[in-house]
Design an enzyme around this catalytic site. Structure first.
Site, short mmCIF file in Angstrom:
data_model
loop_
_atom_site.label_atom_id
_atom_site.label_comp_id
_atom_site.label_asym_id
_atom_site.label_seq_id
_atom_site.Cartn_x
_atom_site.Cartn_y
_atom_site.Cartn_z
N SER A 136 0.89 -1.33 0.03
CA SER A 136 -0.01 -0.05 0.04
C SER A 136 0.93 1.27 -0.03
O SER A 136 1.71 1.52 -0.94
CB SER A 136 -1.05 0.04 1.04
OG SER A 136 -1.92 1.00 1.05
N ASP A 176 -2.60 6.28 -3.94
CA ASP A 176 -1.60 5.62 -3.41
C ASP A 176 -0.97 4.40 -4.35
O ASP A 176 -1.55 4.28 -5.39
CB ASP A 176 -1.61 4.75 -1.76
CG ASP A 176 -2.75 3.90 -1.92
OD1 ASP A 176 -3.56 3.67 -2.93
OD2 ASP A 176 -2.87 3.09 -1.05
N ASP A 211 -5.87 2.03 -4.00
CA ASP A 211 -6.90 1.60 -3.20
C ASP A 211 -7.54 2.86 -2.36
O ASP A 211 -8.62 3.06 -1.95
CB ASP A 211 -7.02 0.39 -2.18
CG ASP A 211 -5.83 0.45 -1.11
OD1 ASP A 211 -5.14 1.59 -1.08
OD2 ASP A 211 -5.52 -0.62 -0.56
#
Length: 575
Positions: free
Chosen positions: A149, A301, A305
């Site tokens: 992430s 990002d 997401d």
């Protein structure tokens, strides 16, 4: 430096012939030159958290590498065979722009195929939401995304999705973890069956883009779309593979991409952190927006997401909205559209989390739609969709800059959310309004809710112990009064209790256990303490609110709320 025997025992296992020479060499070097790093690499096993498994890349049980991910994949393969006997098992695998993501994705594909499982592997990096979509589209039993992430460049990670397109939830998560822990590293089958590995790309891309446009478009006139001036940045991540195409195909012709951040790069060279929650990450996009006179900035990002959104305030200055603000804007718009179309029948719901703004509950009440609230992480919102098939999911989000539009994707989805926020902005501009004005109108209708987050990083063994001590103190010695307001209720999700401090009555919480504490004050203030499930952090969430009688008084009320948050933080000695 003295190293505990249990750590040395693990190290010796990794120096056995099961592991390759490269691993042996790296461990030997650490033993002589960096014993502290050796300890950090082996003192525990890397664990599944709220967003799967994330960690620093390197050798050791507490690191992301061929063997820790291989063991995970072998355990999942065994579990799938047990769960779906006599079926041709299928998995989908995607990966992001991080260092080694493509290599690790191929290793994961190899292990699945070695276990006789059909693998659909994306030929290039793709956004995480596309994996969730592809898993359902291809009728797979599970899916994996290699991503960390928004974590720093040295991290990578491993998210596991199940048949419904959502991330692992109980009971599967605990059962899979148990099977993984029972495995020895010598039981990992790395011998790929290449015949079972199929590369996927354009066909899935087209289906995903079409689905996104169908779910996140709401009759915005073509002229309004053309008039919206958008600045977009992928922050060197995967959304560049989808968002420009989605916006173009949906009719947004004035989209300006930040060129310096458009090329995927696991070093994220132009930002301190590729996290759109942090204002610094959008510095270049904001500069371009001012140069071009843009109406809105959107940044995503690395695995696409989450999204950060900046809009012009009433003085024409670009300001970054927080995740709660974008969530209520998008949810209110969806509810209004569904109501206009006559689609609200009493069998719908919106979703949120226990650390997000209570304003979501107010929105649900206003439209006679249930707002279901779960633990942090979109896997819990996905579980709501699975657990209540008789109800239609409208949309939902969480404070950490994530949103999900409908149920085609069962995880937070910055691709659909970007299109949705452009739809809201375009329609608002066409009516002489703006996203910011629409937000203030919501505050007049429902009360001005202001949220703030403090995130404290506590790395390593000492950091983990410090976080544990902080939570223990808050549990054993709960605060009775904060900022002159009495604490009305304390919810402890670890022992599933909600205690009313006025009456002494205790209720049982129905949400699954989690290491979270929430204080509710008599003036409606909400304070939450929660260690992160994926990072070495402890987070404190604050929500305060006041009525707003008119847009003209917004600055004054916001100033009061900001001061209230500062007072609470000072009194709790958090800064």
């Amino acid at each position: 430096m003295h190293i505990e025997q249990n750590i040395l025992d693990k190290v010796n296992v990794w120096l056995s012939p099961i592991f390759d020479e490269k691993t042996h060499k790296e461990i030997t070097e650490m033993m002589t030159s960096s014993p502290k790093e050796l300890e950090e690499s082996f003192y525990k096993n890397l664990e599944f958290g709220t967003g799967g498994m994330r960690g620093i890349m390197g050798v050791g049980t507490n690191r992301i590498n061929k063997y820790t991910l291989g063991k995970n994949t072998q355990g999942i393969s065994d579990y799938m065979k047990k769960s779906f006997p006599n079926e041709q098992l299928k998995v989908a695998i995607a990966y992001d722009c991080r260092h080694n993501s493509d290599t690790l994705a191929k290793i994961v594909a190899d292990v699945f195929s070695a276990n006789g499982i059909k693998v659909y592997l994306f030929s290039e990096m793709r956004p995480t939401p596309e994996l969730s979509f592809a898993l359902k589209y291809l009728k797979c039993h599970a899916g994996i995304v290699l991503t960390a992430s928004h974590n720093p460049p040295e991290y990578n990670g491993y998210k596991v999705y199940w048949q419904d397109g959502g991330q692992l939830v109980p009971p599967q998560d605990a059962e899979i973890i148990q099977m993984i822990e029972e495995l020895g590293y010598d039981q990992i089958n790395f011998k790929a069956n290449e015949k079972l590995i199929e590369h996927i790309d354009k066909k899935i891309d087209e289906a995903f883009i079409n689905s996104t446009i169908e779910n996140a478009s709401f009759n915005t006139p073509a002229q309004a779309k053309e008039n919206l001036n958008v600045v977009y940045t992928s922050l060197h991540g995967t959304s560049i593979k989808s968002i420009p195409d989605v916006l173009s195909k949906a009719g947004y012709t004035n989209v300006n991409i930040v060129p310096e951040q458009a090329i995927p790069d696991g070093n994220f060279p132009t930002v301190k952190s590729p996290n759109p929650e942090e204002p610094e990450a959008l510095t270049m996009a904001l500069a371009l927006a001012d140069k071009l006179g843009a109406d809105i900035v959107v940044g995503t990002d690395p695995d696409s997401d989450r999204l950060g959104v900046a809009v012009r305030d009433n003085d024409g200055k670009m300001i970054l909205l927080n995740g709660n603000q974008t969530m209520v804007l998008m949810t209110a718009f969806l509810l209004e559209q569904w109501q206009k179309e006559g689609r609200i029948t009493g069998n719908e719901f919106i979703g949120s989390t226990i650390v997000s703004t209570p304003m979501m509950l107010e929105l649900g009440t206003a439209y006679n739609v249930e707002c279901k609230v779960g633990l942090t992480g979109f896997k819990w919102i996905a579980k709501m969709i699975k657990d209540f098939p008789e109800l239609k999911f409208i949309g939902g989000g969480e404070e950490s800059f994530g949103f999900m539009v409908g149920d085609a994707v069962r995880d937070k989805d910055a691709v659909a959310a970007t299109l949705l926020v452009c739809e809201i902005a375009a329609q608002a501009k066409a009516h002489g309004s703006s996203l910011y004005k629409e937000l203030l109108n919501l505050y007049v209708d429902f009360g001005f809710y202001k949220e703030y987050l403090i995130s404290m990083t506590k790395k390593g063994i000492e950091g983990a112990a410090e976080i544990q001590t902080m939570m223990l103190e808050l549990r054993q010695n709960p605060l009775k009064e904060i900022n002159g307001q009495r604490v009305l209720m304390v919810e402890d999700y670890q022992n599933s209790t909600a205690k009313n401090l006025f009456t002494g009555e205790t209720e049982t919480l129905k949400i699954p256990k989690s290491n979270v504490l929430i204080y509710y004050l008599e003036d409606g203030t909400k304070i939450c303490a929660r260690p992160s499930g994926t990072e070495p952090k402890i987070k404190f969430y604050f929500s305060v609110n006041e009525p707003l009688d008119s847009v003209e008084h917004a600055k004054e009320v916001e100033k009061n709320l900001d001061q209230k948050i500062k007072n609470i933080i000072a009194e709790m000695h958090l800064q």
